[in-house]
Scaffold this motif. Sequence first.
Motif, PDB file in Angstrom:
ATOM      1  N   HIS A  82       0.833  -1.209   0.000  1.00 48.60           N
ATOM      2  CA  HIS A  82       0.000   0.000   0.000  1.00 48.60           C
ATOM      3  C   HIS A  82       0.876   1.272   0.000  1.00 48.60           C
ATOM      4  CE1 HIS A  82      -2.984  -3.071   0.805  1.00 48.60           C
ATOM      5  NE2 HIS A  82      -2.209  -3.488   1.772  1.00 48.60           N
ATOM      6  N   GLU A 119      -1.913   0.210   8.071  1.00 42.10           N
ATOM      7  CA  GLU A 119      -1.065  -0.829   7.493  1.00 42.10           C
ATOM      8  C   GLU A 119       0.035  -0.195   6.653  1.00 42.10           C
ATOM      9  OE1 GLU A 119      -3.084  -3.538   4.902  1.00 42.10           O
ATOM     10  OE2 GLU A 119      -1.254  -4.653   4.428  1.00 42.10           O
ATOM     11  N   HIS A 174       3.133  -6.848   4.472  1.00 40.07           N
ATOM     12  CA  HIS A 174       1.741  -6.473   4.749  1.00 40.07           C
ATOM     13  C   HIS A 174       1.375  -6.830   6.178  1.00 40.07           C
ATOM     14  CE1 HIS A 174       0.208  -5.726   0.569  1.00 40.07           C
ATOM     15  NE2 HIS A 174       1.336  -6.379   0.296  1.00 40.07           N
ATOM     16  N   ALA A 175       0.185  -6.365   6.598  1.00 39.59           N
ATOM     17  CA  ALA A 175      -0.491  -6.882   7.794  1.00 39.59           C
ATOM     18  C   ALA A 175      -1.947  -7.062   7.405  1.00 39.59           C
ATOM     19  CB  ALA A 175      -0.338  -5.933   8.965  1.00 39.59           C
TER      20      ALA A 175
END
Length: 292
Positions: A82, A119, A174-175
């Motif tokens: 992101h 995130e 990522h999370a």
Amino acid sequence: MPFDAKTPALALGCAVLTVAALAGCGGTAALDAKPGAKPDATSGTANGATSGATPPVKPVTSAPPAATRSLAGRTVVIDPGHNPGNFRHTSEINQQVDIGTNRKECDTTGTSTADGYTEAAFTLDVSHRLRDLLRAQGATVVLTHDAERPFGPCVDERARLGNKAKADAVVSVHADGSAAGNRGFHVILPARVQSGAADTTAIVGRSRTLGERVAAQFARATGTSPANYIGSGTGLDVREDLGGLNLSTVPKVFLECGNMRDPKDAALLANAAWRQKAARGIADGIGTYLQG
Ligand code: ZN
């Protein structure tokens, strides 16, 4: 490239060389080996992660451990999932791109913890820590973005950036944004895909090896468990709906470090010391993969 075929020989070489050349093989687990200790029956992927031995003390700093592997000459691409600016550019990131198996949004905003830690901020922070650790080991490190751009890159461009760099390994950080109560990390591996612009045939095997190494070292370094809601407890998942994997021509995995929507996982993800352990685990996973 016959990387996988060479792995057993390289692993044996490391075992033989460990006493004389710890720095070259980095097998710190070997320091814990005791006469009569059971051999690791997991083909080396766990690298001692499941042994009962006390792991070596690792300082929670960016300083490399004494037995650091050299990654000189290797290129690692880190893909921070992101972008903090995506929230302000929803029309742009909603543009569809070709992911081989389908068409999908250019990028997404990502998730956040209940109290607003995003995130995108998390992935950048872990990526910076990971970059510093890998560079300290001599690797050439490329980030797909560093929030220097207003949004994105799109997922297809993220894949191309790894390809263009001729990366030896790519990790997309990522999370997850799953339901509360769902906890733990998981690594996403590319499926075998031959569709349109996507052909992962050449990278499926090596990506799995990379993913197994990252999962094992991430578990060891952070002390967290594989996800309890995906991957059947292995910490590994396979997907064919991610353009970042489908369009990669170099070994690549995604890592979901934890679940931001679970309060206990969120507390870890928001903790800087834990993020340093996470970065160390990813770096060690990449290191064991690149060193065979
Ligand atoms: Zn994400």
